[in-house]
Design a protein around this motif. Structure first.
Motif, PDB file in Angstrom:
ATOM      1  N   PHE A 126       0.833  -1.197   0.000  1.00 26.83           N
ATOM      2  CA  PHE A 126       0.000   0.000   0.000  1.00 26.83           C
ATOM      3  C   PHE A 126       0.871   1.252   0.000  1.00 26.83           C
ATOM      4  CE2 PHE A 126      -2.210  -3.355   2.355  1.00 26.83           C
ATOM      5  CZ  PHE A 126      -3.314  -3.523   1.538  1.00 26.83           C
ATOM      6  N   HIS A 127       1.486   1.550  -1.128  1.00 25.23           N
ATOM      7  CA  HIS A 127       2.315   2.751  -1.216  1.00 25.23           C
ATOM      8  C   HIS A 127       2.059   3.502  -2.516  1.00 25.23           C
ATOM      9  CE1 HIS A 127       4.897   0.035  -3.566  1.00 25.23           C
ATOM     10  NE2 HIS A 127       5.418   1.135  -4.101  1.00 25.23           N
ATOM     11  N   ILE A 128       2.211   4.823  -2.440  1.00 25.28           N
ATOM     12  CA  ILE A 128       2.030   5.702  -3.594  1.00 25.28           C
ATOM     13  C   ILE A 128       3.274   6.578  -3.695  1.00 25.28           C
ATOM     14  CG2 ILE A 128       0.628   7.546  -4.611  1.00 25.28           C
ATOM     15  CD1 ILE A 128      -1.667   6.543  -2.729  1.00 25.28           C
ATOM     16  N   VAL A 160       7.774   8.576  -0.869  1.00 25.60           N
ATOM     17  CA  VAL A 160       6.632   7.681  -1.031  1.00 25.60           C
ATOM     18  C   VAL A 160       5.693   7.868   0.157  1.00 25.60           C
ATOM     19  CG1 VAL A 160       7.805   5.740   0.111  1.00 25.60           C
ATOM     20  CG2 VAL A 160       5.993   5.274  -1.521  1.00 25.60           C
ATOM     21  N   VAL A 161       4.388   7.728  -0.099  1.00 26.03           N
ATOM     22  CA  VAL A 161       3.379   7.747   0.955  1.00 26.03           C
ATOM     23  C   VAL A 161       2.870   6.313   1.066  1.00 26.03           C
ATOM     24  CG1 VAL A 161       1.149   8.680   1.677  1.00 26.03           C
ATOM     25  CG2 VAL A 161       2.759  10.141   0.441  1.00 26.03           C
ATOM     26  N   HIS A 162       2.783   5.784   2.280  1.00 27.00           N
ATOM     27  CA  HIS A 162       2.438   4.375   2.456  1.00 27.00           C
ATOM     28  C   HIS A 162       1.649   4.162   3.750  1.00 27.00           C
ATOM     29  CE1 HIS A 162       5.525   4.365   5.517  1.00 27.00           C
ATOM     30  NE2 HIS A 162       6.332   4.929   4.638  1.00 27.00           N
ATOM     31  N   LEU A 163       1.230   2.915   3.953  1.00 26.78           N
ATOM     32  CA  LEU A 163       0.501   2.554   5.166  1.00 26.78           C
ATOM     33  C   LEU A 163       1.371   1.783   6.151  1.00 26.78           C
ATOM     34  CD1 LEU A 163      -3.021   1.590   3.775  1.00 26.78           C
ATOM     35  CD2 LEU A 163      -2.299   3.708   4.883  1.00 26.78           C
ATOM     36  N   ALA A 205      -3.094   8.178   8.638  1.00 29.85           N
ATOM     37  CA  ALA A 205      -3.557   6.830   8.284  1.00 29.85           C
ATOM     38  C   ALA A 205      -2.974   5.796   9.245  1.00 29.85           C
ATOM     39  CB  ALA A 205      -3.174   6.496   6.848  1.00 29.85           C
ATOM     40  N   GLY A 206      -1.712   5.981   9.608  1.00 25.54           N
ATOM     41  CA  GLY A 206      -1.085   5.073  10.574  1.00 25.54           C
ATOM     42  C   GLY A 206      -1.794   5.077  11.906  1.00 25.54           C
ATOM     43  N   ILE A 207      -2.203   6.253  12.351  1.00 26.85           N
ATOM     44  CA  ILE A 207      -2.915   6.371  13.626  1.00 26.85           C
ATOM     45  C   ILE A 207      -4.314   5.777  13.516  1.00 26.85           C
ATOM     46  CG2 ILE A 207      -3.938   8.020  15.263  1.00 26.85           C
ATOM     47  CD1 ILE A 207      -1.464   9.858  14.586  1.00 26.85           C
TER      48      ILE A 207
END
Length: 191
Positions: free
Chosen positions: A35-37, A43-46, A168-170
């Protein structure tokens, strides 16, 4: 050979601790990879939800090591190699900060509001640390003609992505970590 039938101690409560770190590092890597962009410089990821999960389930030291390994492994294997040293330190400290707050006093990582505070503070640390790291990368690796001031301006562009990533992580990590912590407690598994 008496006394050699016990687990070989290699730190972190022996072989079991090493296995826990390895499994959590692998879970962190997989969650980040799946789950990364890609963004302009990063990069933005989960993966942050797994950093938080590792902090709650494994505690300060093991959580920090698993986060550092899993997240920097992602950088190395997906072409963000210049970020790997920064990620190793930032994500390790992020997990360490989250666990330190989550386990302060008598909370034991089980208080939702305290964990929320822990994750928010760790998330803010991550945003600031990546902003500074982004400026260093912009100045010395990407745009060698940029001044330090220009590098800090260039690094601003990643702040919204890092805020989204921490949020998103939180949002995912908080209920997940509480659920996993409760499940481990019910199963009488102390990690």
């Amino acid at each position: 050979m008496e006394g050699h039938s016990k687990n070989v101690t290699v730190g972190f409560k022996g072989t079991r601790g090493v296995i826990q770190i390895g499994i959590m590092a692998a879970i962190t890597y997989v969650a980040t990879f799946m789950f990364h962009i890609p963004s302009f410089m990063g990069v933005v990821h989960l993966g942050d939800c797994m950093v938080f999960l590792g902090a709650i389930v494994l505690g300060k030291k093991k959580g920090a090591i698993s986060a550092a390994i899993g997240m920097s492994l992602f950088d190395i294997l997906t072409g963000y190699t210049q970020w790997a040293p920064f990620t190793f330190i930032i994500k390790g400290l992020m997990a360490y900060i989250a666990a330190s707050i989550a386990y302060r006093k008598s909370y034991k990582g089980e208080n939702v509001w305290n964990n929320l505070l822990a994750f928010c503070i760790a998330g803010i640390f991550m945003i600031v640390a990546y902003y500074i790291s982004g400026a260093v990368i912009a100045r010395f690796l990407m745009v060698s003609t940029a001044t330090l001031q220009q590098a800090f301006i260039i690094a601003i562009k990643d702040i919204p992505g890092n805020i989204s990533q921490a949020t998103a992580g939180i949002v995912i990590g908080l209920p997940l970590s509480i659920s996993v912590k409760k499940a481990l407690k019910r199963a009488n598994l102390n990690l």
